[in-house]
Scaffold this active site. Structure first.
Site, PDB file in Angstrom:
ATOM      1  CE  LYS A   1      -8.442  -4.689   3.012  1.00 50.86           C
ATOM      2  NZ  LYS A   1      -9.621  -3.838   2.736  1.00 50.86           N
TER       3      LYS A   1
HETATM    4  C1  LIG Z   1     -10.431  -3.275   3.721  1.00 49.63           C
HETATM    5  C2  LIG Z   1     -11.264  -2.084   3.366  1.00 49.63           C
HETATM    6  C3  LIG Z   1     -11.866  -1.277   4.355  1.00 49.63           C
HETATM    7  C4  LIG Z   1     -11.783  -1.597   5.824  1.00 49.63           C
HETATM    8  O1  LIG Z   1     -10.526  -1.332   6.364  1.00 49.63           O
HETATM    9  P1  LIG Z   1     -10.134  -1.918   7.812  1.00 49.63           P
HETATM   10  O2  LIG Z   1      -8.705  -1.615   7.969  1.00 49.63           O
HETATM   11  O3  LIG Z   1     -10.447  -3.381   7.764  1.00 49.63           O
HETATM   12  O4  LIG Z   1     -10.988  -1.193   8.804  1.00 49.63           O
HETATM   13  C5  LIG Z   1     -12.573  -0.157   3.954  1.00 49.63           C
HETATM   14  N1  LIG Z   1     -12.718   0.149   2.653  1.00 49.63           N
HETATM   15  C6  LIG Z   1     -12.170  -0.605   1.680  1.00 49.63           C
HETATM   16  C7  LIG Z   1     -12.390  -0.215   0.264  1.00 49.63           C
HETATM   17  C8  LIG Z   1     -11.421  -1.738   1.993  1.00 49.63           C
HETATM   18  O5  LIG Z   1     -10.893  -2.485   1.015  1.00 49.63           O
END
Ligand SMILES: *Cc1c(COP(=O)(O)O)cnc(C)c1O
Length: 435
Positions: free
Chosen positions: A107
């Site tokens: 993210k």
């Molecule tokens: C947010 C997150 C996801 C999911 O990603 P999306 O884009 O919502 O599908 C998967 N793994 C981790 C560690 C995350 O923080």
């Protein structure tokens, strides 16, 4: 760059408006009016470029005149200042590590890029931009560290008390400067409801310039395409021709960006969406019926999503053509027991410690391989560093984790946090009194 709403293709807004609104008023999602096809020569020579060069090229192709090239270059170079290496575990299986940014989760790509774009569009002398974000763990850390020290912005994070891990909590609460953390005596859903109420509060919005750091913001989606191209560049340099990406999925933003990259001309053979027992998409691909359910709590809690908000975007990319979708995406679902076994298997077989989300992707990439033989590299995405999920990982394996330097330095730092009951008036008073 103009964007339409998935609910109304006649509505067109400029990039800046889509960034600050996050959502169109009709509750659709913003999509680019035109998806640019990249120059085949760029793809042919992609192994010659760095991650930052690739990122700038893609961002410029998408955003166009809305940000002049020299400014966009500066934004990209400031935001994407960490690597995303592809590491081979065996001859045909590799992991794309997306956790080398400041919050140790993928993210960071979205949050760092979005924060700098928002700061860029906030003119001098304008009211301070107040970013409100509810988090179950990873989003808050990425947003906090993404906006930390970014001029003209202030972030307020709401997280559920006792429901985030130690490293996550330290990332939320030890920043100071323009970052504030509120520990809410409730659940993640309570945090989300408080934030939502604030956005709908007319008198509050007259006082403060509120914006959301929501994961459906187009400025978070765009930078997530960068690492698919970068992974392909690394693979191409090693002589790999075909690639299948497996993406651990919750809100489906990550894989949605991969599919956008594919539509821009990235050569990808196939995508695999890996989910925990929140299996709305795997069920949909099987039955053709979209039937969302309330979310179920799992070890891979960043993927505990019953109604993935970015799925609409993926449907839009494929113009609702289910056959084309099925030709490009497969999906598999796993429970907690299987997730644990996969973490153990990765450790025993490859001496690789993965977070639970990553382990689910590993399982799905294996399942796809069994059903689809052929010469291609199976690349599964690692979305977070395992140190963020101590409760999901067996003690012996966890004790082997090498903590990143940044995580060590958080230890013992003063916690700056205010407690909040699930009460909107208290939240509103906090915002107004600390303005
Ligand atoms: C947010 C997150 C996801 C999911 O990603 P999306 O884009 O919502 O599908 C998967 N793994 C981790 C560690 C995350 O923080």
């Amino acid at each position: 760059m103009k964007l339409y709403s998935t609910n109304n293709k006649n509505l067109r807004v400029p990039f800046q408006e889509a960034v600050f609104n996050a959502l169109p008023v009709d509750n659709g999602l913003y999509m680019p009016e035109v998806i640019p096809r990249l120059d085949p020569l760029f793809i042919r020579d992609i192994q010659q470029y760095s991650l930052q060069e690739i990122a700038f090229y893609i961002a410029n192709a998408l955003i166009g005149d809305d940000i002049p090239e020299s400014d966009l270059k500066a934004i990209v170079e400031d935001a994407i200042n960490f690597d995303a290496p592809v590491k081979f575990l065996s001859a045909e299986t590799a992991v794309l590590e997306l956790f080398h940014g400041p919050s140790y989760a993928f993210k960071d790509f979205g949050a760092r890029f979005m924060s700098r774009v928002m700061a860029y569009f906030s003119k001098k002398g304008e009211k301070l931009l107040d970013v409100l974000v509810a988090t179950s763990g990873d989003t808050g850390g990425a947003v906090a560290l993404g906006f930390l020290g970014v001029e003209g912005t202030r972030v307020t994070i709401l997280y559920p008390k006792g429901k985030v891990s130690k490293v996550q909590e330290e990332q939320l609460t030890t920043n100071g400067q323009n970052i504030r953390a509120l520990e809410v005596n409730g659940t993640f859903d309570d945090c989300q409801a408080l934030v939502k109420q604030a956005f709908n509060d007319i008198s509050l919005n007259e006082e403060l310039r509120l914006t959301s750091a929501n994961s459906i913001n187009i400025a978070r989606l765009i930078p997530q395409t960068f690492y698919y191209f970068w992974a392909y560049a690394q693979l191409k340099a090693q002589g790999v021709r075909d690639v299948v990406f497996t993406v651990p999925s919750g809100n489906f933003g990550n894989i949605g960006a991969g599919l956008l990259a594919y539509k821009m001309g990235l050569p990808v053979k196939h995508f695999v969406a890996a989910t925990n027992v929140n299996d709305t998409v795997p069920r949909f691909l099987k039955s053709g019926m979209y039937d969302p359910k309330p979310s179920i709590q799992t070890l891979a809690n960043a993927m505990d999503v019953g109604n993935p908000s970015n799925w609409v975007r993926i449907q839009d990319l494929f113009a609702g053509n289910l056959d084309e979708l099925r030709g490009m995406i497969s999906s598999y679902t796993y429970d907690d027991q299987q997730t644990k076994e996969a973490m153990d298997e990765l450790y025993e077989k490859y001496n690789y410690i993965a977070c639970p989300h990553t382990a689910i992707a590993y399982l799905a990439s294996k399942a796809y391989k069994i059903e689809n033989h052929g010469e291609y590299a199976s690349v599964f995405l690692s979305t977070a560093h395992p140190c963020k999920f101590p409760d999901a990982i067996s003690e012996t394996v966890f004790s082997e984790i090498e903590l990143p330097e940044g995580a060590k330095s958080l230890y013992g730092k003063e916690k700056l946090v205010e407690e909040l009951e699930v009460d909107y008036e208290s939240f509103k008073s906090f915002l107004l009194e600390n303005n």
